[in-house]
Design a protein around this motif. Structure first.
Motif, PDB file in Angstrom:
ATOM      1  N   ILE A  26       0.863  -1.189   0.000  1.00  0.00           N
ATOM      2  CA  ILE A  26       0.000   0.000   0.000  1.00  0.00           C
ATOM      3  C   ILE A  26       0.894   1.232   0.000  1.00  0.00           C
ATOM      4  O   ILE A  26       1.797   1.348   0.819  1.00  0.00           O
ATOM      5  CB  ILE A  26      -0.913   0.015   1.245  1.00  0.00           C
ATOM      6  CG1 ILE A  26      -1.808  -1.236   1.258  1.00  0.00           C
ATOM      7  CG2 ILE A  26      -1.746   1.281   1.314  1.00  0.00           C
ATOM      8  CD1 ILE A  26      -2.557  -1.433   2.572  1.00  0.00           C
ATOM      9  N   ALA A  27       0.624   2.160  -0.919  1.00  0.00           N
ATOM     10  CA  ALA A  27       1.453   3.370  -1.028  1.00  0.00           C
ATOM     11  C   ALA A  27       0.582   4.607  -1.175  1.00  0.00           C
ATOM     12  O   ALA A  27      -0.180   4.730  -2.134  1.00  0.00           O
ATOM     13  CB  ALA A  27       2.395   3.255  -2.224  1.00  0.00           C
ATOM     14  N   GLY A  28       0.668   5.509  -0.213  1.00  0.00           N
ATOM     15  CA  GLY A  28      -0.025   6.787  -0.277  1.00  0.00           C
ATOM     16  C   GLY A  28      -1.534   6.679  -0.392  1.00  0.00           C
ATOM     17  O   GLY A  28      -2.191   7.554  -0.972  1.00  0.00           O
ATOM     18  N   LEU A  29      -2.108   5.652   0.195  1.00  0.00           N
ATOM     19  CA  LEU A  29      -3.548   5.396   0.052  1.00  0.00           C
ATOM     20  C   LEU A  29      -4.349   6.368   0.911  1.00  0.00           C
ATOM     21  O   LEU A  29      -4.100   6.513   2.105  1.00  0.00           O
ATOM     22  CB  LEU A  29      -3.856   3.958   0.466  1.00  0.00           C
ATOM     23  CG  LEU A  29      -5.230   3.419   0.070  1.00  0.00           C
ATOM     24  CD1 LEU A  29      -5.358   3.322  -1.444  1.00  0.00           C
ATOM     25  CD2 LEU A  29      -5.462   2.048   0.709  1.00  0.00           C
ATOM     26  N   VAL A  75      -1.760   6.509   3.613  1.00  0.00           N
ATOM     27  CA  VAL A  75      -1.231   5.344   4.334  1.00  0.00           C
ATOM     28  C   VAL A  75      -0.253   4.599   3.434  1.00  0.00           C
ATOM     29  O   VAL A  75      -0.549   4.327   2.272  1.00  0.00           O
ATOM     30  CB  VAL A  75      -2.367   4.387   4.752  1.00  0.00           C
ATOM     31  CG1 VAL A  75      -1.802   3.051   5.236  1.00  0.00           C
ATOM     32  CG2 VAL A  75      -3.224   5.022   5.830  1.00  0.00           C
ATOM     33  N   THR A  76       0.897   4.281   3.975  1.00  0.00           N
ATOM     34  CA  THR A  76       1.870   3.429   3.298  1.00  0.00           C
ATOM     35  C   THR A  76       2.166   2.249   4.218  1.00  0.00           C
ATOM     36  O   THR A  76       2.517   2.435   5.386  1.00  0.00           O
ATOM     37  CB  THR A  76       3.161   4.204   2.971  1.00  0.00           C
ATOM     38  OG1 THR A  76       2.847   5.253   2.047  1.00  0.00           O
ATOM     39  CG2 THR A  76       4.200   3.283   2.350  1.00  0.00           C
ATOM     40  N   LEU A  77       1.993   1.042   3.683  1.00  0.00           N
ATOM     41  CA  LEU A  77       2.069  -0.145   4.529  1.00  0.00           C
ATOM     42  C   LEU A  77       2.356  -1.370   3.666  1.00  0.00           C
ATOM     43  O   LEU A  77       1.863  -1.471   2.541  1.00  0.00           O
ATOM     44  CB  LEU A  77       0.728  -0.339   5.262  1.00  0.00           C
ATOM     45  CG  LEU A  77       0.527  -1.617   6.086  1.00  0.00           C
ATOM     46  CD1 LEU A  77       1.472  -1.650   7.277  1.00  0.00           C
ATOM     47  CD2 LEU A  77      -0.925  -1.718   6.536  1.00  0.00           C
ATOM     48  N   SER A 121      -9.221   7.751  -3.105  1.00  0.00           N
ATOM     49  CA  SER A 121      -9.051   9.094  -3.673  1.00  0.00           C
ATOM     50  C   SER A 121      -7.634   9.287  -4.182  1.00  0.00           C
ATOM     51  O   SER A 121      -7.395  10.102  -5.074  1.00  0.00           O
ATOM     52  CB  SER A 121      -9.376  10.155  -2.608  1.00  0.00           C
ATOM     53  OG  SER A 121     -10.684  10.000  -2.113  1.00  0.00           O
ATOM     54  N   ALA A 122      -6.704   8.557  -3.598  1.00  0.00           N
ATOM     55  CA  ALA A 122      -5.292   8.666  -4.002  1.00  0.00           C
ATOM     56  C   ALA A 122      -4.569   7.411  -3.556  1.00  0.00           C
ATOM     57  O   ALA A 122      -5.030   6.678  -2.680  1.00  0.00           O
ATOM     58  CB  ALA A 122      -4.647   9.904  -3.369  1.00  0.00           C
ATOM     59  N   GLY A 123      -3.410   7.166  -4.195  1.00  0.00           N
ATOM     60  CA  GLY A 123      -2.562   6.060  -3.781  1.00  0.00           C
ATOM     61  C   GLY A 123      -2.785   4.794  -4.593  1.00  0.00           C
ATOM     62  O   GLY A 123      -3.669   4.718  -5.452  1.00  0.00           O
ATOM     63  N   THR A 124      -1.950   3.793  -4.311  1.00  0.00           N
ATOM     64  CA  THR A 124      -2.013   2.524  -5.024  1.00  0.00           C
ATOM     65  C   THR A 124      -1.953   1.360  -4.044  1.00  0.00           C
ATOM     66  O   THR A 124      -1.408   1.481  -2.938  1.00  0.00           O
ATOM     67  CB  THR A 124      -0.840   2.378  -6.019  1.00  0.00           C
ATOM     68  OG1 THR A 124       0.401   2.435  -5.290  1.00  0.00           O
ATOM     69  CG2 THR A 124      -0.876   3.470  -7.068  1.00  0.00           C
ATOM     70  N   VAL A 125      -2.521   0.230  -4.479  1.00  0.00           N
ATOM     71  CA  VAL A 125      -2.455  -1.009  -3.709  1.00  0.00           C
ATOM     72  C   VAL A 125      -2.184  -2.147  -4.679  1.00  0.00           C
ATOM     73  O   VAL A 125      -2.847  -2.253  -5.722  1.00  0.00           O
ATOM     74  CB  VAL A 125      -3.775  -1.303  -2.960  1.00  0.00           C
ATOM     75  CG1 VAL A 125      -3.648  -2.608  -2.168  1.00  0.00           C
ATOM     76  CG2 VAL A 125      -4.154  -0.162  -2.035  1.00  0.00           C
TER      77      VAL A 125
END
Length: 308
Positions: free
Chosen positions: A7-10, A24-26, A58-62
């Motif tokens: 998870i990056a910048g979610l 959230v980055t995890l 709304s933003a980020g990638t998984v």
């Protein structure tokens, strides 16, 4: 080994302007039990709903097993089982029919042996032909888990899995989760039951007000933030702490009848013998003493309180 979930910048902000999830980055490791702790409304369900493809970020990638949850929806969803908080199932169906139908939704061939194993593992076999409407709340919760496991996912999300169930069922479900992990399934659970995370998790993430404020191995977290408390039960109450004990941060409790010392469980343990010697030298008599190690609940409350 690459993470099974990355998870990056979610983030998630709803049309109303409410920011339910801050960036959230995890990374979740394959085969671990990861617990997301947080108060109700903290953002735990929003986070897992995005990963499971229910809520659009709304933003980020998984990525799940290297597949993007949006571009490769079918690939990611087939790898994930989700047990939501709500008991949502056809009450006129049976556990057998419900689990079998759920498997078919993923385009998998019938596998009665697998469905039987799932129902037996969940102590549902004797109820396989009962209408779900006639089952207890705990049994209905087990049916939800059976649905989630029907397509043999390698990642299982449990959103408050033991909310509202009795202690015996909670223990049964904990044992089931461990068996799944032993079989290679990665488990991510959200909970506000501190003992659940303390009992089961390999790693813990703490969510507060939509923000992931901490991620740590459970043992390391307990070691890093753990505190100990030494309590001396005095023979006679004392009005104030003597000046001769100024080297230790002590407090008087219970009307002066208890002397309490809070210290780092690892850094200051060697100070206890010196404290007890000094107390004896000062002629302070005590009838009993006990120590208490801080629990995960103490740590959790401390972390969340400092963010207010």
């Amino acid at each position: 080994m690459p993470p099974v979930i990355s998870i990056a910048g979610l983030a998630k902000t709803y049309a109303s302007g409410v920011q339910a999830l801050k960036p959230v980055t995890l990374e979740i490791r394959k085969g671990e039990i990861f617990a997301l702790l947080g108060p109700n409304g903290a953002g735990k369900t929003t986070l897992i709903s995005i990963v499971c493809g229910i809520v659009t970020p709304s933003a980020g990638t998984v990525t799940v097993d290297g597949y993007d949850i949006i571009k490769d929806y079918r690939q990611t969803r087939s790898r994930i089982g989700l047990v939501p908080q709500e008991l949502t199932t056809d009450t006129f169906e049976t556990p057998w029919a419900t689990a079998s139908f759920s498997r078919g939704l993923f385009g998998l061939p019938k596998n009665p042996a697998h469905i039987e194993k799932v129902l037996r593992d969940l102590s549902l076999w004797d109820k396989r032909n009962e209408k779900i409407m006639n089952l207890s709340g705990g049994m209905k919760r087990r049916v939800m888990i059976a649905k989630a496991l029907a397509h043999e996912p390698r990642i299982l999300f449990l959103d408050e899995p033991t909310a509202g169930v009795d202690v015996e069922l909670r223990r049964d479900m904990w044992a089931m989760v461990r068996r799944l992990r032993d079989g290679g399934v990665t488990i991510i659970l959200t909970t506000h039951y501190i003992d659940e995370a303390e009992e089961m998790a390999d790693r813990i993430g703490v969510v507060s007000k939509g923000e992931l404020i901490l991620v740590e191995d459970k043992a390391r977290l307990m070691k890093k933030l753990g505190r100990k408390q030494l309590t001396l039960h005095l023979q006679e109450p004392m009005p104030a702490i003597p000046a001769g004990l100024a080297d230790w941060k002590l407090e008087l409790k219970s009307g002066g009848s208890e002397l309490e010392y809070n210290f780092d469980a690892h850094a200051e343990a060697e100070g206890i013998p010196a404290l007890l010697r000094r107390i004896t030298e000062l002629g302070i008599a005590y009838k009993d003493l006990n120590t208490r190690q801080s629990s995960l609940e103490d740590i959790f409350v401390s972390l969340v309180t400092t963010r207010k």
